[in-house]
Design a protein around this motif. Structure first.
Motif, short mmCIF file in Angstrom:
data_model
loop_
_atom_site.label_atom_id
_atom_site.label_comp_id
_atom_site.label_asym_id
_atom_site.label_seq_id
_atom_site.Cartn_x
_atom_site.Cartn_y
_atom_site.Cartn_z
N TYR A 1 -19.18 8.24 -37.86
CA TYR A 1 -18.61 7.73 -38.38
C TYR A 1 -17.19 6.11 -38.70
CZ TYR A 1 -14.66 9.24 -36.24
OH TYR A 1 -14.19 10.03 -35.44
N GLY B 1 -14.45 4.95 -40.03
CA GLY B 1 -13.13 4.76 -41.44
C GLY B 1 -13.05 5.94 -42.41
N GLY B 2 -12.49 5.28 -42.87
CA GLY B 2 -11.63 6.39 -44.46
C GLY B 2 -13.02 6.69 -45.24
N VAL C 1 -14.42 9.87 -43.33
CA VAL C 1 -13.41 10.80 -43.21
C VAL C 1 -13.16 11.99 -44.42
CG1 VAL C 1 -11.10 11.31 -42.81
CG2 VAL C 1 -11.90 9.85 -40.88
N TRP D 1 -6.10 18.19 -41.09
CA TRP D 1 -5.38 17.52 -40.32
C TRP D 1 -3.48 18.16 -40.33
CZ3 TRP D 1 -7.04 13.08 -38.47
CH2 TRP D 1 -8.12 12.73 -39.80
N ARG E 1 -5.42 2.26 -38.42
CA ARG E 1 -6.90 2.22 -39.51
C ARG E 1 -7.18 0.67 -38.76
NH1 ARG E 1 -1.55 2.20 -41.63
NH2 ARG E 1 -1.75 3.66 -43.15
N LYS F 1 -4.75 -5.06 -44.73
CA LYS F 1 -4.52 -4.04 -44.63
C LYS F 1 -3.00 -4.46 -43.49
CE LYS F 1 -8.16 -0.51 -44.46
NZ LYS F 1 -7.12 1.56 -45.24
N TYR G 1 -9.04 4.16 -31.78
CA TYR G 1 -8.18 4.79 -32.82
C TYR G 1 -10.14 5.79 -33.33
CZ TYR G 1 -6.70 6.19 -37.39
OH TYR G 1 -5.55 6.74 -38.54
N ASP G 2 -9.94 7.36 -33.51
CA ASP G 2 -10.67 8.00 -34.01
C ASP G 2 -9.94 9.38 -34.82
OD1 ASP G 2 -10.16 9.93 -32.24
OD2 ASP G 2 -12.26 9.49 -30.67
N TRP G 3 -10.91 10.39 -35.02
CA TRP G 3 -10.48 11.20 -36.48
C TRP G 3 -9.51 12.16 -34.91
CZ3 TRP G 3 -14.37 15.45 -37.31
CH2 TRP G 3 -14.04 16.71 -38.62
N GLU H 1 -6.48 -2.16 -51.58
CA GLU H 1 -6.45 -0.39 -51.36
C GLU H 1 -6.58 0.46 -52.01
OE1 GLU H 1 -6.03 0.76 -47.67
OE2 GLU H 1 -4.69 1.43 -47.05
N GLY I 1 -6.32 5.17 -49.31
CA GLY I 1 -5.66 4.90 -48.47
C GLY I 1 -5.87 6.34 -48.36
N THR I 2 -5.69 6.83 -46.83
CA THR I 2 -6.05 8.64 -47.34
C THR I 2 -5.28 8.88 -45.56
OG1 THR I 2 -7.85 8.82 -45.80
CG2 THR I 2 -7.57 9.00 -48.08
N SER I 3 -4.79 8.03 -44.71
CA SER I 3 -4.14 8.70 -43.71
C SER I 3 -2.40 9.23 -44.12
CB SER I 3 -3.90 7.19 -42.19
OG SER I 3 -3.53 5.99 -43.10
N LYS J 1 -2.61 12.12 -44.69
CA LYS J 1 -2.16 13.41 -44.11
C LYS J 1 -0.88 13.59 -43.32
CE LYS J 1 -6.83 11.04 -42.41
NZ LYS J 1 -7.53 10.02 -41.70
#
Ligand SMILES: *Cc1c(COP(=O)(O)O)cnc(C)c1O
Length: 589
Positions: free
Chosen positions: A37, A39-40, A43, A310, A378, A384, A448-450, A472, A475-477, A480
């Motif tokens: 993967y 990114g978003g 994930v 998460w 991200r 961004k 940057y990873d999971w 955007e 966006g999911t971070s 989390k």
């Protein structure tokens, strides 16, 4: 040959008795050890499958193997990014399936196989994920490399990969014996699956014989989720390329059916033309997508994240103790409003300590757990605006001083071909070095990873997001972070339009006419809202963390999201007759 998956007696939801949803995604974050993967999008795909497995959903998934992974990021002292491949050992995670199928690419016959990864839900329901692989001796060296690199190579490589994913995926699915009710395209990369379905519909007959009835037959089986308003996120190929690689006849047919736009074969239009249901990934992204594609009906289903993936171990323990039902139904997290504040404060303090220990072990830098700590991580896509916090460094220093110190943790990869994205990383690192001192400490963490994402979203005090509106999609971070009681300070874009309850789940950065105006709002919110509350008392901040978890954790999760896909996209009531449905409600706990 593996057996088809039938409805389990203990499923939560109502499904047709036979058949599965076939979910297609170019990237899926399956397991932290598999770099499949970027990114978003990946994930989200992984979290979708994790929740679908928890819910007992009859579903199978298809992606490419990405034998050499996305890439490992290195940042030198000047902030220059370089990349290494990330090969991984397929046999450690996956089992080879027996069938072989072929697709035609540029007049060559390419053979492919599938590796199966079994993703098990909390009650044991298994969702098989098939990772397609062309690395077989019967293929040429070039064709053997087609499933090596996620988003690697040029657009010729991408088009060839998309033929393998879409057309190869449908063929291997048939060879494996799955009976499919619904094909779900997670983004347009997999849209050639509709071409394979159309050719099957014509019984292998010539494509120029296609009728509206045939197109409709395919449409009735397909749903499509579009993921971004950024033009570069919508794959386009020249007609010359398509003629050469996909073939003249297929290209001509797709063209006549409305799949081309501005003289290019456009994968988003392929998916739109052949889908009975289309959605964007947040309320506003639905609106934006309807403006982009006014001739199509587009719904929205807001993204989520897989809560058990998460949530920090500390918060999971706390929730297990106070709201044991949260794992079965994430809506119960709303009851977090009753959890004693000292428990919330202690759980977050532990997550922060874990994060700072990781920062120290990676960088040698010892940060202070008492100091207000912001997180920004991200993909380094330009929209961004990772550098917005540094728009006026002197002003940022003033804010840091007024807070009794400020720590900012950054992370994020730029796509290897994205020079502006790389320049953004470079600029952040340069300014971080220039302005870091007694009051301000800024760290840019590599690769940057999971796993780093989980530590950051759980361990910082405030999650910052500064996209340029309206780019955007969701966006999911920040979701989390919310699960871990961490409020957001963000531009009102994507999911945050739905998630922002000022002072209860975080703060909105006001819209401005330009970057400078939005940066000013960012500093003002920090100075007038965030810092005073942080300095006021641990209880006041704890209250904010608790409402963040209760209000946003309970909604912005894939447990809710997958149920919405089932009811609105896969099996809307109008499509399922009562005799096809076995009602089996929630005895699985
Ligand atoms: C969650 C996640 C993302 C998505 O971040 P956005 O907030 O949607 O930009 C990207 N990369 C990784 C590693 C993640 O875990």
């Amino acid at each position: 040959m593996s057996t088809p998956i039938f409805l389990k007696q203990h499923a939560y939801e109502s499904f047709p008795q036979n058949g599965v949803v076939a979910y297609f995604s170019m990237e899926i974050a399956i397991n932290p050890g598999m770099p499949t993967y970027s990114g978003g999008l990946g994930v989200l795909a992984g979290d979708t499958l994790r929740s679908a497995a928890d819910l007992g959903t009859p579903l199978v998934a298809f992606t490419l193997l990405h034998r050499k992974g996305y890439f490992r990021q290195h940042l030198d002292a000047q902030g220059k990014q370089t990349e290494d491949i990330q090969p991984w050992i397929v046999e450690d995670y996956c089992t080879e399936e027996a069938p072989r199928v072929t697709v035609t690419v540029e007049d060559r016959t390419v053979t492919l196989r599938a590796w199966r990864y079994d993703m098990a839900g909390r009650a044991g329901h298994v969702i098989p994920i098939y990772l397609l692989d062309t690395d077989l001796p019967e293929n040429s060296p070039w064709d053997r490399s087609l499933t090596d690199h996620l988003y690697g190579g040029d657009s010729n490589y991408r088009l060839q990969q998309e033929i393998v994913l879409g057309m190869g995926g449908v063929r291997i699915l048939n060879a494996l014996g799955h009976r499919v009710n619904v094909y779900h395209m997670n983004e347009g990369h997999a849209a050639f699956l509709t071409l394979a379905l159309l050719e099957a519909q014509l019984g292998g007959g010539p494509l120029n014989k296609v009728t509206p009835v045939d197109v409709n037959a395919v449409r009735q089986k397909c749903v499509f989720t579009t993921h971004t308003p950024v033009p570069a996120g919508h794959d386009r190929f020249s007609i010359e390329q398509s003629n050469r690689i996909l073939g003249y006849e297929r290209t001509a047919r797709l063209q006549s059916l409305g799949c081309c736009h501005e003289g290019m074969l456009n994968m988003t239009y392929v998916a739109l033309v052949f889908s009975r249901y289309v959605n964007g990934v947040a309320l506003q992204h639905g609106n934006v997508s309807r403006e982009m594609f006014p001739e199509y009906k587009i719904d929205s289903i807001t993204n989520g994240v897989h809560a058990p993936t998460w949530l920090s171990p500390q918060f999971q323990e706390l929730l297990d103790k106070t709201i044991p039902n949260w794992r079965r139904d994430n809506l119960y997290m709303r009851n977090a409003i009753e959890i004693p504040l000292p428990d919330i404060i202690a759980a977050h303090a532990q997550a922060k300590e874990t994060l700072l220990a990781e920062v120290a072990s990676r960088t040698g830098l010892v940060l202070n757990p008492k100091v207000l700590t912001l997180g920004f991580a991200r993909r380094a896509a330009t929209y961004k605006r990772a550098d917005l916090l540094f728009a006026d460094p002197e002003r940022l220093l003033e804010v840091a001083k007024s807070a009794g110190g400020l720590q900012i943790l950054y992370a994020g990869k730029a796509h290897p071909m994205d020079e502006p994205g790389k320049a953004l990383i470079h600029s952040v690192i340069e300014k971080a070095q220039k302005y870091s001192g007694v009051d301000l400490r800024v760290v840019y963490l590599e690769n940057y990873d999971w796993q780093l994402g989980a530590l950051l979203t759980a361990g910082v005090d405030v999650w910052v997001n500064t996209p340029k509106r309206p780019y955007e999609a969701s966006g999911t971070s920040g979701m989390k972070a919310a699960l871990n009681g961490v409020p957001s300070l963000s531009i009102l874009d994507g999911w945050w339009i739905e998630g922002c309850l000022e002072h209860y789940t975080g703060w909105a950065i006001e819209d401005g006419d330009d970057d400078a105006a939005e940066a000013t709002s960012l500093y003002e919110k920090l100075e007038n809202a965030v810092v005073p509350l942080y300095l006021k008392s641990p209880e006041a901040w704890g209250h904010l963390m608790r409402t963040t978890l209760a209000y946003n954790g309970s909604y912005f999760n894939t447990n809710r999201m997958v149920k919405q896909y089932i009811r609105n996209a896969y099996y809307p009531v109008s499509l399922v007759t009562p005799s096809e449905v076995r009602e089996t409600v929630g005895v699985n706990s």
